[in-house]
Each structure stands twice: as structure tokens, then as C-alpha cells.
Motif scaffolding. Structure first.
Motif, PDB file in Angstrom:
ATOM      1  N   TYR A  18       0.839  -1.197   0.000  1.00 59.61           N
ATOM      2  CA  TYR A  18       0.000   0.000   0.000  1.00 59.61           C
ATOM      3  C   TYR A  18       0.880   1.255   0.000  1.00 59.61           C
ATOM      4  O   TYR A  18       0.654   2.188  -0.772  1.00 59.61           O
ATOM      5  N   TYR A  19       1.888   1.258   0.851  1.00 58.12           N
ATOM      6  CA  TYR A  19       2.768   2.430   0.957  1.00 58.12           C
ATOM      7  C   TYR A  19       3.672   2.565  -0.270  1.00 58.12           C
ATOM      8  O   TYR A  19       3.937   3.672  -0.732  1.00 58.12           O
ATOM      9  N   PHE A  20       4.152   1.433  -0.806  1.00 54.84           N
ATOM     10  CA  PHE A  20       4.979   1.492  -2.012  1.00 54.84           C
ATOM     11  C   PHE A  20       4.170   2.056  -3.184  1.00 54.84           C
ATOM     12  O   PHE A  20       4.638   2.926  -3.917  1.00 54.84           O
ATOM     13  N   LEU A  21       2.958   1.572  -3.357  1.00 51.68           N
ATOM     14  CA  LEU A  21       2.118   2.056  -4.463  1.00 51.68           C
ATOM     15  C   LEU A  21       1.758   3.525  -4.288  1.00 51.68           C
ATOM     16  O   LEU A  21       1.732   4.286  -5.258  1.00 51.68           O
ATOM     17  N   GLN A  22       1.501   3.923  -3.050  1.00 51.88           N
ATOM     18  CA  GLN A  22       1.220   5.332  -2.772  1.00 51.88           C
ATOM     19  C   GLN A  22       2.430   6.186  -3.157  1.00 51.88           C
ATOM     20  O   GLN A  22       2.292   7.238  -3.780  1.00 51.88           O
ATOM     21  N   TRP A  23       3.633   5.727  -2.820  1.00 50.87           N
ATOM     22  CA  TRP A  23       4.843   6.461  -3.151  1.00 50.87           C
ATOM     23  C   TRP A  23       5.021   6.551  -4.670  1.00 50.87           C
ATOM     24  O   TRP A  23       5.360   7.602  -5.206  1.00 50.87           O
ATOM     25  N   PHE A  24       4.788   5.439  -5.373  1.00 58.53           N
ATOM     26  CA  PHE A  24       4.911   5.433  -6.839  1.00 58.53           C
ATOM     27  C   PHE A  24       3.880   6.359  -7.490  1.00 58.53           C
ATOM     28  O   PHE A  24       4.176   7.012  -8.493  1.00 58.53           O
ATOM     29  N   ARG A  25       2.674   6.433  -6.928  1.00 55.18           N
ATOM     30  CA  ARG A  25       1.668   7.350  -7.477  1.00 55.18           C
ATOM     31  C   ARG A  25       2.124   8.799  -7.336  1.00 55.18           C
ATOM     32  O   ARG A  25       1.916   9.619  -8.220  1.00 55.18           O
ATOM     33  N   GLU A  26       2.756   9.126  -6.226  1.00 59.12           N
ATOM     34  CA  GLU A  26       3.193  10.493  -5.984  1.00 59.12           C
ATOM     35  C   GLU A  26       4.479  10.853  -6.726  1.00 59.12           C
ATOM     36  O   GLU A  26       4.670  12.002  -7.112  1.00 59.12           O
ATOM     37  N   ASN A  27       5.373   9.873  -6.934  1.00 59.42           N
ATOM     38  CA  ASN A  27       6.708  10.160  -7.463  1.00 59.42           C
ATOM     39  C   ASN A  27       7.036   9.476  -8.782  1.00 59.42           C
ATOM     40  O   ASN A  27       8.135   9.651  -9.297  1.00 59.42           O
ATOM     41  N   GLY A  28       6.108   8.688  -9.303  1.00 65.82           N
ATOM     42  CA  GLY A  28       6.393   7.937 -10.518  1.00 65.82           C
ATOM     43  C   GLY A  28       7.192   6.681 -10.199  1.00 65.82           C
ATOM     44  O   GLY A  28       7.693   6.503  -9.087  1.00 65.82           O
ATOM     45  N   PHE A  29       7.303   5.803 -11.183  1.00 64.66           N
ATOM     46  CA  PHE A  29       7.999   4.534 -10.982  1.00 64.66           C
ATOM     47  C   PHE A  29       9.493   4.754 -11.177  1.00 64.66           C
ATOM     48  O   PHE A  29      10.059   4.481 -12.224  1.00 64.66           O
ATOM     49  N   ASP A  30      10.120   5.285 -10.154  1.00 64.27           N
ATOM     50  CA  ASP A  30      11.543   5.593 -10.184  1.00 64.27           C
ATOM     51  C   ASP A  30      12.214   4.873  -9.010  1.00 64.27           C
ATOM     52  O   ASP A  30      12.195   5.352  -7.876  1.00 64.27           O
ATOM     53  N   LEU A  31      12.787   3.695  -9.295  1.00 63.40           N
ATOM     54  CA  LEU A  31      13.397   2.896  -8.238  1.00 63.40           C
ATOM     55  C   LEU A  31      14.606   3.592  -7.620  1.00 63.40           C
ATOM     56  O   LEU A  31      14.855   3.465  -6.422  1.00 63.40           O
TER      57      LEU A  31
END
Length: 100
Positions: A18-31
């Protein structure tokens, strides 16, 4: 206990994701940016290293037991550990291991 481990594995997959997906939504898929965020301060860096060392120890334990028991399906806990986290991989392995 077996189904407690399964419930913990499911929770350990859903809650962190949940937190990883939330972060990706806010910042894009940038590992790269995500790993930089993990090392934002000394406390978070310590947690990253703590979980990394735990994941490596779990992986070695899984591999040793899989070789001796020939329970190849238990290897699925290794990608669960590194793709989701120790919070999923460890209880998943304990669930799989408890069937015999």
C-alpha cells in the motif's frame, strides 16, 4: 499456527505494498528515487540495512532447507522476500515449511 503464518504473509504483502504504491503514485515509478528516499536519514538507513541483512539470512536458511528437504516450492519465499519484503517472505516460508 499454519494459518496464522498465512495471514501474516498476506498482511505482510498488502500493508507494505500500500505504501509502495502510494509512493509510486506520488513520485512515478523511479526505483532510484525510492532507494534514495530509503536513505533519507540515519534511522531509515539503519532500517534498510536491518531488513537487508534479515532478507539475506532468510534466503540462506531457505536455500539450506530446500536443498536438504527437497521442498522446491518453498523457494517462492525468496522472490517474495526481495520483491515485497521480509514481512511477507518470512511468514510465507514458515507457512510453506509447516505443511510437513
Amino acid at each position: 499456527m499454519r494459518f496464522v503464518f498465512l495471514a501474516l504473509a498476506i498482511w505482510g504483502a498488502i500493508h507494505p505494498m500500500y505504501y509502495f504504491l502510494q509512493w509510486f503514485r506520488e513520485n512515478g515509478f523511479d526505483l532510484y528515487a525510492m532507494t534514495q528516499a530509503w536513505h533519507a536519514n540515519a534511522a531509515s538507513s539503519g532500517l534498510v540495512w536491518d531488513l537487508t541483512i534479515a532478507a539475506i539470512a532468510l534466503t540462506l536458511w531457505i536455500m539450506a532447507e530446500v536443498i536438504s528437504r527437497r521442498a522446491w516450492i518453498n523457494l517462492i519465499a525468496i522472490p517474495a522476500t526481495f520483491c515485497i519484503g521480509v514481512s511477507c517472505g518470512l511468514p510465507l516460508y514458515l507457512f510453506l515449511r509447516s505443511r510437513y
